[in-house]
Design a protein around this motif. Structure first.
Motif, mmCIF file in Angstrom:
data_model
loop_
_atom_site.group_PDB
_atom_site.id
_atom_site.type_symbol
_atom_site.label_atom_id
_atom_site.label_comp_id
_atom_site.label_asym_id
_atom_site.label_seq_id
_atom_site.Cartn_x
_atom_site.Cartn_y
_atom_site.Cartn_z
ATOM 1 N N LYS A 1 73.776 14.034 -123.254
ATOM 2 C CA LYS A 1 72.310 14.012 -123.151
ATOM 3 C C LYS A 1 71.696 13.159 -124.257
ATOM 4 N N GLU B 1 73.121 10.668 -125.825
ATOM 5 C CA GLU B 1 73.409 9.253 -125.557
ATOM 6 C C GLU B 1 72.394 8.687 -124.569
ATOM 7 N N LEU B 2 72.087 9.437 -123.526
ATOM 8 C CA LEU B 2 71.116 8.971 -122.539
ATOM 9 C C LEU B 2 69.710 8.910 -123.117
ATOM 10 N N THR C 1 67.180 5.597 -123.525
ATOM 11 C CA THR C 1 65.751 5.543 -123.186
ATOM 12 C C THR C 1 64.940 5.009 -124.356
ATOM 13 N N SER D 1 77.150 2.648 -117.628
ATOM 14 C CA SER D 1 77.082 3.572 -116.491
ATOM 15 C C SER D 1 78.462 3.801 -115.893
ATOM 16 N N VAL E 1 66.312 13.024 -118.844
ATOM 17 C CA VAL E 1 67.731 13.228 -118.517
ATOM 18 C C VAL E 1 67.833 14.369 -117.500
ATOM 19 N N HIS F 1 72.164 11.850 -115.738
ATOM 20 C CA HIS F 1 71.558 10.560 -115.394
ATOM 21 C C HIS F 1 70.233 10.351 -116.117
ATOM 22 N N ILE F 2 69.844 9.067 -116.190
ATOM 23 C CA ILE F 2 68.447 8.671 -116.326
ATOM 24 C C ILE F 2 68.188 7.672 -115.214
ATOM 25 N N HIS G 1 69.811 3.458 -111.990
ATOM 26 C CA HIS G 1 70.124 4.652 -112.771
ATOM 27 C C HIS G 1 71.365 4.399 -113.628
ATOM 28 N N ILE G 2 71.544 5.258 -114.610
ATOM 29 C CA ILE G 2 72.742 5.260 -115.448
ATOM 30 C C ILE G 2 73.353 6.651 -115.354
ATOM 31 N N ILE H 1 76.384 9.143 -116.848
ATOM 32 C CA ILE H 1 77.398 9.429 -117.867
ATOM 33 C C ILE H 1 78.019 10.787 -117.532
#
Length: 456
Positions: free
Chosen positions: A197, A199-200, A204, A222, A262, A270-271, A286-287, A289
């Protein structure tokens, strides 16, 4: 579908780069060899497909300079009718097809650089080349399905067809298996979830500060192989095509400049970012992880399944009961763990199907098992891309045999249905030939065509 229809569709999917000097009947680099309606077939089109067939190792029944132009002509008939009937293919279908074909080509040739060298084109140019071919191929398939329609057969019709088959024409059914499965997902540690979370959220922040772009980070980080190479982008998609948790986020995005919070789905965290909305469809990037599973947690889960497998073998609990109460596979646990074949809507799998549709690990495990045997625990990647622990039971094995009505009715019904479809398409092509202008270069007429009606 018959040989001509199948190969004509395949021709749309993988045409190779234009070359000259092959089958040179004169010094003309390119020329019109057929005209079907208002569509021309060039000599280069024929050469492209000939090279494609040669590269893929496909076989042609006859002279390629007779068979291939006829295949392309049939394709033109279907495409023309599709235009009249407003048969269309979505951009999303085309995009997915292009990326799948690009991945296949790169895998076959060895690298993106070698692919570009082979075609003498950039990756972007290759994608553009494939785009029209794939759109045409999928349009032809849809048009064929519309022509064939819904074929309904009675059991008597299937039996009559089967009874008229010569003994040496009765189809051979490969060995099939029925398999039950119990899967468990090792627990993800809370600190690992927080790491993903964070990292995402950092991604952002970097995008909002203008340090980088969403697309760049998607390509770099991704873990969604279907979109990462496109910068996380998916074409226009309907709500029903997405996981509910994912759809709830992307369909509520309103500002392309903002990035979602997230969020979690069955695939991971994802984001997402809105690209554009059109009616009830949305384009987004989207990305993804995926949290990493600790090796010790995998080992612990394997030990738990090993204990469960021993209890099943000793008769303390049945596999059916254990699947209902222990398995975390939502698709099978309410059916006593029995795997379903999505291609046949039955519980039977040929070994190749089991490996391709479910898991190679499952297929390898089942291959050497006896009926009723419960396997040792093993790890596999499930349909959501997650590593899970599993045990399986071989419920049944049907050895390879010649098809019989009692054992293989569904397979025989599919064969008869396909034959009826071929007949409908053949009749349609013959009728369409009568009302379509066709001109064939005299040097390309000396052929034994599958459909003689081309030359009037």
């Amino acid at each position: 579908m018959n040989r001509l229809i199948l190969t004509s569709v395949c021709a749309c999917v993988c045409l190779l780069a234009v070359t000259s000097g092959l089958h040179a009947q004169n010094n003309v680099i390119d020329e019109v060899v057929w005209v079907v309606g208002d569509a021309a077939i060039l000599k280069s089109d024929v050469e492209n497909e000939r090279l494609s067939i040669q590269y893929e190792g496909r076989r042609l029944d006859g002279d390629p300079y007779c068979v291939i132009p006829e295949q392309l002509a049939v394709q033109k008939l279907f495409l023309h009718q599709a235009e009249i009937d407003s048969v269309t293919v979505t951009d999303q279908e085309v995009l997915q097809g292009v990326e799948s074909q690009m991945a296949w080509l790169i895998d076959q040739i060895g690298s993106k650089e070698k692919l570009e060298e082979y075609y003498n084109k950039t990756s972007t140019q290759i994608r553009e080349m494939l785009r029209e071919n794939i759109r045409n191929g999928k349009t032809v398939q849809q048009m064929q399905q519309k022509i064939v329609g819904d074929i309904k057969l009675t059991p008597a019709e299937v039996r009559n067809y089967f009874s008229r088959l010569p003994q040496d024409s009765i189809p051979f059914v490969p060995t099939q298996v029925e398999v039950q499965i119990i899967t468990r997902e090792p627990k993800i540690k809370e600190e690992e979830t927080e790491r993903v979370k964070k990292e995402l959220r950092d991604f952002t922040d970097r995008i909002n500060r203008g340090e980088t772009t969403f697309s760049t980070l998607a390509r770099l980080y991704s873990e969604d192989p279907g979109s990462a190479r496109r910068g996380g982008e998916y074409g226009f998609t309907g709500r029903g095509e997405l996981e509910p948790e994912f759809a709830n986020v992307v369909f509520n995005l309103t500002d392309p400049k903002k990035i979602s919070k997230v969020f979690e789905t069955v695939y991971g965290f994802h984001i997402a970012q809105l690209i554009e909305k059109r009616g009830d469809r949305v384009s987004y990037r989207h990305i993804l992880i995926k949290p990493r599973v600790d090796a010790q947690d995998i080992e612990d889960e394997l030990m738990h399944l090993d204990t469960l497998a021993n209890d099943i073998r000793k008769g303390k609990v049945s596999f059916d009961e254990a699947a209902m109460w222990v398995s975390q596979d939502k698709d099978t646990r309410n059916n006593h763990g029995l795997l379903a074949n999505p291609q046949t809507s039955t519980s039977r799998f040929e070994m190749q199907q089991l490996a391709g549709l479910i898991s190679q690990e499952v297929a390898k495990t089942v291959e050497k098992m006896q009926i009723g045997e419960v396997s040792q625990p093993f790890t596999m990647i499930n349909s959501k891309g997650k590593e899970v622990c599993a045990i399986v039971k071989l419920k049944n094995r049907i050895e390879g045999h010649k098809a019989t009505i009692s054992e293989d009715y569904q397979r025989l019904k599919e064969i008869v249905t396909a034959r009826r479809g071929e007949e409908k398409l053949h009749e349609w092509i013959v009728e369409k030939q009568k009302s379509t202008y066709v001109r064939i270069n005299p040097a390309w007429r000396n052929c034994d065509f599958q459909y003689p009606g081309w030359i009037k």
